[in-house]
Scaffold this motif. Sequence first.
Motif, PDB file in Angstrom:
ATOM      1  N   THR A 164       4.438  -6.316  34.462  1.00  0.00           N
ATOM      2  CA  THR A 164       3.954  -6.385  36.467  1.00  0.00           C
ATOM      3  C   THR A 164       5.745  -6.241  36.505  1.00  0.00           C
ATOM      4  O   THR A 164       6.990  -6.955  35.505  1.00  0.00           O
ATOM      5  N   TYR A 165       6.299  -5.968  36.996  1.00  0.00           N
ATOM      6  CA  TYR A 165       7.140  -5.447  37.872  1.00  0.00           C
ATOM      7  C   TYR A 165       7.829  -6.341  39.198  1.00  0.00           C
ATOM      8  O   TYR A 165       6.830  -6.166  39.730  1.00  0.00           O
ATOM      9  N   PHE A 166       8.472  -6.584  39.345  1.00  0.00           N
ATOM     10  CA  PHE A 166       9.253  -7.303  40.544  1.00  0.00           C
ATOM     11  C   PHE A 166      10.284  -7.014  40.923  1.00  0.00           C
ATOM     12  O   PHE A 166      10.983  -6.285  40.629  1.00  0.00           O
ATOM     13  N   ALA A 167      10.210  -6.931  42.701  1.00  0.00           N
ATOM     14  CA  ALA A 167      10.679  -6.250  43.362  1.00  0.00           C
ATOM     15  C   ALA A 167      12.527  -6.999  43.199  1.00  0.00           C
ATOM     16  O   ALA A 167      12.272  -7.543  43.312  1.00  0.00           O
ATOM     17  N   THR A 168      13.408  -5.390  43.395  1.00  0.00           N
ATOM     18  CA  THR A 168      14.413  -5.749  43.427  1.00  0.00           C
ATOM     19  C   THR A 168      15.552  -5.494  44.285  1.00  0.00           C
ATOM     20  O   THR A 168      15.880  -3.989  44.506  1.00  0.00           O
ATOM     21  N   LYS A 169      16.795  -5.755  45.328  1.00  0.00           N
ATOM     22  CA  LYS A 169      17.883  -4.833  46.301  1.00  0.00           C
ATOM     23  C   LYS A 169      18.051  -4.324  45.287  1.00  0.00           C
ATOM     24  O   LYS A 169      18.808  -3.232  45.578  1.00  0.00           O
ATOM     25  N   PRO A 192      12.422  -9.576  47.861  1.00  0.00           N
ATOM     26  CA  PRO A 192      12.853  -9.321  46.818  1.00  0.00           C
ATOM     27  C   PRO A 192      11.726 -10.337  46.085  1.00  0.00           C
ATOM     28  O   PRO A 192      11.807 -11.123  46.649  1.00  0.00           O
ATOM     29  N   GLY A 193      11.918 -10.182  44.609  1.00  0.00           N
ATOM     30  CA  GLY A 193      11.024 -11.092  43.818  1.00  0.00           C
ATOM     31  C   GLY A 193      10.072 -11.196  43.878  1.00  0.00           C
ATOM     32  O   GLY A 193       8.848 -11.121  43.049  1.00  0.00           O
ATOM     33  N   ALA A 194       8.927  -9.698  44.832  1.00  0.00           N
ATOM     34  CA  ALA A 194       7.434  -9.972  44.800  1.00  0.00           C
ATOM     35  C   ALA A 194       6.850  -9.199  44.141  1.00  0.00           C
ATOM     36  O   ALA A 194       7.629  -7.856  43.068  1.00  0.00           O
ATOM     37  N   PRO A 195       5.832  -9.295  42.788  1.00  0.00           N
ATOM     38  CA  PRO A 195       5.283  -8.304  42.484  1.00  0.00           C
ATOM     39  C   PRO A 195       5.098  -7.609  42.941  1.00  0.00           C
ATOM     40  O   PRO A 195       4.374  -6.553  44.376  1.00  0.00           O
ATOM     41  N   CYS A 196       5.509  -5.974  42.621  1.00  0.00           N
ATOM     42  CA  CYS A 196       5.100  -4.384  43.274  1.00  0.00           C
ATOM     43  C   CYS A 196       5.041  -3.442  42.640  1.00  0.00           C
ATOM     44  O   CYS A 196       4.510  -2.630  43.039  1.00  0.00           O
ATOM     45  N   TRP A 197       4.461  -3.801  41.255  1.00  0.00           N
ATOM     46  CA  TRP A 197       3.808  -2.725  40.465  1.00  0.00           C
ATOM     47  C   TRP A 197       3.441  -3.289  39.507  1.00  0.00           C
ATOM     48  O   TRP A 197       3.717  -3.600  39.224  1.00  0.00           O
ATOM     49  N   VAL A 198       2.687  -2.507  38.802  1.00  0.00           N
ATOM     50  CA  VAL A 198       2.090  -2.848  37.396  1.00  0.00           C
ATOM     51  C   VAL A 198       2.273  -1.010  36.085  1.00  0.00           C
ATOM     52  O   VAL A 198       1.751   0.557  37.082  1.00  0.00           O
ATOM     53  N   LEU A 218       6.993 -17.027  48.294  1.00  0.00           N
ATOM     54  CA  LEU A 218       8.230 -16.297  48.721  1.00  0.00           C
ATOM     55  C   LEU A 218       7.591 -16.126  50.007  1.00  0.00           C
ATOM     56  O   LEU A 218       6.384 -15.786  50.316  1.00  0.00           O
ATOM     57  N   ARG A 219       8.761 -16.831  50.805  1.00  0.00           N
ATOM     58  CA  ARG A 219       8.604 -16.830  52.647  1.00  0.00           C
ATOM     59  C   ARG A 219       7.053 -17.159  52.391  1.00  0.00           C
ATOM     60  O   ARG A 219       6.745 -17.412  53.578  1.00  0.00           O
ATOM     61  N   GLY A 220       7.184 -18.425  52.484  1.00  0.00           N
ATOM     62  CA  GLY A 220       5.695 -19.662  52.088  1.00  0.00           C
ATOM     63  C   GLY A 220       4.678 -18.962  51.626  1.00  0.00           C
ATOM     64  O   GLY A 220       3.612 -19.277  52.144  1.00  0.00           O
ATOM     65  N   ARG A 221       4.238 -17.238  51.107  1.00  0.00           N
ATOM     66  CA  ARG A 221       3.609 -16.713  50.520  1.00  0.00           C
ATOM     67  C   ARG A 221       2.810 -16.620  49.541  1.00  0.00           C
ATOM     68  O   ARG A 221       4.399 -16.705  48.457  1.00  0.00           O
ATOM     69  N   PRO A 222       2.671 -17.412  48.473  1.00  0.00           N
ATOM     70  CA  PRO A 222       1.708 -17.632  47.214  1.00  0.00           C
ATOM     71  C   PRO A 222       1.720 -15.603  46.857  1.00  0.00           C
ATOM     72  O   PRO A 222       0.923 -14.954  47.636  1.00  0.00           O
ATOM     73  N   VAL A 223       2.913 -15.043  45.662  1.00  0.00           N
ATOM     74  CA  VAL A 223       2.731 -14.064  45.318  1.00  0.00           C
ATOM     75  C   VAL A 223       2.408 -13.904  44.007  1.00  0.00           C
ATOM     76  O   VAL A 223       2.193 -12.603  43.015  1.00  0.00           O
ATOM     77  N   THR A 259      -8.687  -3.413  47.944  1.00  0.00           N
ATOM     78  CA  THR A 259     -10.606  -3.189  47.983  1.00  0.00           C
ATOM     79  C   THR A 259     -10.173  -2.930  46.308  1.00  0.00           C
ATOM     80  O   THR A 259      -8.980  -2.727  45.092  1.00  0.00           O
ATOM     81  N   PRO A 260     -11.436  -2.294  45.780  1.00  0.00           N
ATOM     82  CA  PRO A 260     -11.537  -2.504  44.597  1.00  0.00           C
ATOM     83  C   PRO A 260     -11.103  -1.498  43.596  1.00  0.00           C
ATOM     84  O   PRO A 260     -10.771  -0.114  44.376  1.00  0.00           O
ATOM     85  N   GLY A 261     -10.098  -1.864  42.456  1.00  0.00           N
ATOM     86  CA  GLY A 261      -9.091  -1.073  41.936  1.00  0.00           C
ATOM     87  C   GLY A 261      -7.987  -0.570  41.746  1.00  0.00           C
ATOM     88  O   GLY A 261      -7.030  -0.303  41.415  1.00  0.00           O
ATOM     89  N   THR A 262      -7.234  -1.919  42.556  1.00  0.00           N
ATOM     90  CA  THR A 262      -5.912  -2.016  43.349  1.00  0.00           C
ATOM     91  C   THR A 262      -5.761  -4.177  42.225  1.00  0.00           C
ATOM     92  O   THR A 262      -6.548  -4.541  42.214  1.00  0.00           O
ATOM     93  N   PRO A 263      -4.817  -3.707  41.987  1.00  0.00           N
ATOM     94  CA  PRO A 263      -3.976  -4.792  42.141  1.00  0.00           C
ATOM     95  C   PRO A 263      -3.761  -6.340  42.435  1.00  0.00           C
ATOM     96  O   PRO A 263      -3.715  -5.619  43.864  1.00  0.00           O
ATOM     97  N   VAL A 264      -4.344  -7.280  42.196  1.00  0.00           N
ATOM     98  CA  VAL A 264      -4.323  -8.299  43.190  1.00  0.00           C
ATOM     99  C   VAL A 264      -4.080  -9.567  42.932  1.00  0.00           C
ATOM    100  O   VAL A 264      -3.583 -10.223  43.946  1.00  0.00           O
TER     101      VAL A 264
END
Length: 258
Positions: A76-81, A10-16, A181-186, A137-142
């Motif tokens: 940018t979409y962020f994940a939520t429960k 939850p909170g992580a970017p998940c879609w554009v 989130l959980r120690g990882r840059p998102v 991989t090229p062509g994906t949101p990074v």
Amino acid sequence: MTEAATRRVPGAPCWVSLIVHGLSATQDFYSQLFGWEFRPGPEQLGPYVRALLHGKEVAGIGQLPPDRHLPIAWTTYFATKDADVTAEAIRSCGGTVAVGPIVAGSAGRMALASDPGGAVFGVWQAAEHLGTALAGTPGTPVWNELVTRETASVAKFYQAVFGFETEAVVSADFDYQTLHLRGRPVAALHGVGHGLPRDRGPHWMTYFQVADTDEAAARVTGLGGRVLHAPRDTPSGRLATVADPEGAVFTVVRPPED
């Protein structure tokens, strides 16, 4: 090439996604730029397609109703429960919920909102559709980065709504905070002060990975888009800021070699 994680934290970017006037022409542009193929998305969203790379969903593109004139921009979409709980948190923290939460068929539930500075973002409660299914991989949101006036106040909003921890870059002339989130840059917040484009205001910027930044920027121009900031080397890789033919701004980046 690596597949993205299945269900997002939850909170992580998940879609554009991108909503445009000319769906067919926009598909042609991104197909030739990134090699995307397309298949229809949830009918509840109106004319809408999902972009595929190597058979995996990487982004969405929809069509505006003819009578609607909204800014053309990647969202940018962020994940939520729970989209309802997140929508209430957005309102209570000074943001605005413009659309939803609404059901997007069997895919999930979504809302469109803006932070106190006016930057638009989405909220996604996954059901069948978990979000971007391919990364690295090229062509994906990074990467996703908020371009705003200053980060201090808006950082509190994103911390409260999504539970981010923030890490500031300590510099007298650089206002930048990374969201963890959980120690990882998102994602990140970048305060640019008066450098904010007058015609755009605060906005979330989507970064797409490419194999060759200069070649991608040249291809954007050849396909009817524009290069807004020429290719340049940064600690994050070689990047260029560009716009598609309808004016949607995004950044292409060749990440640094590991």
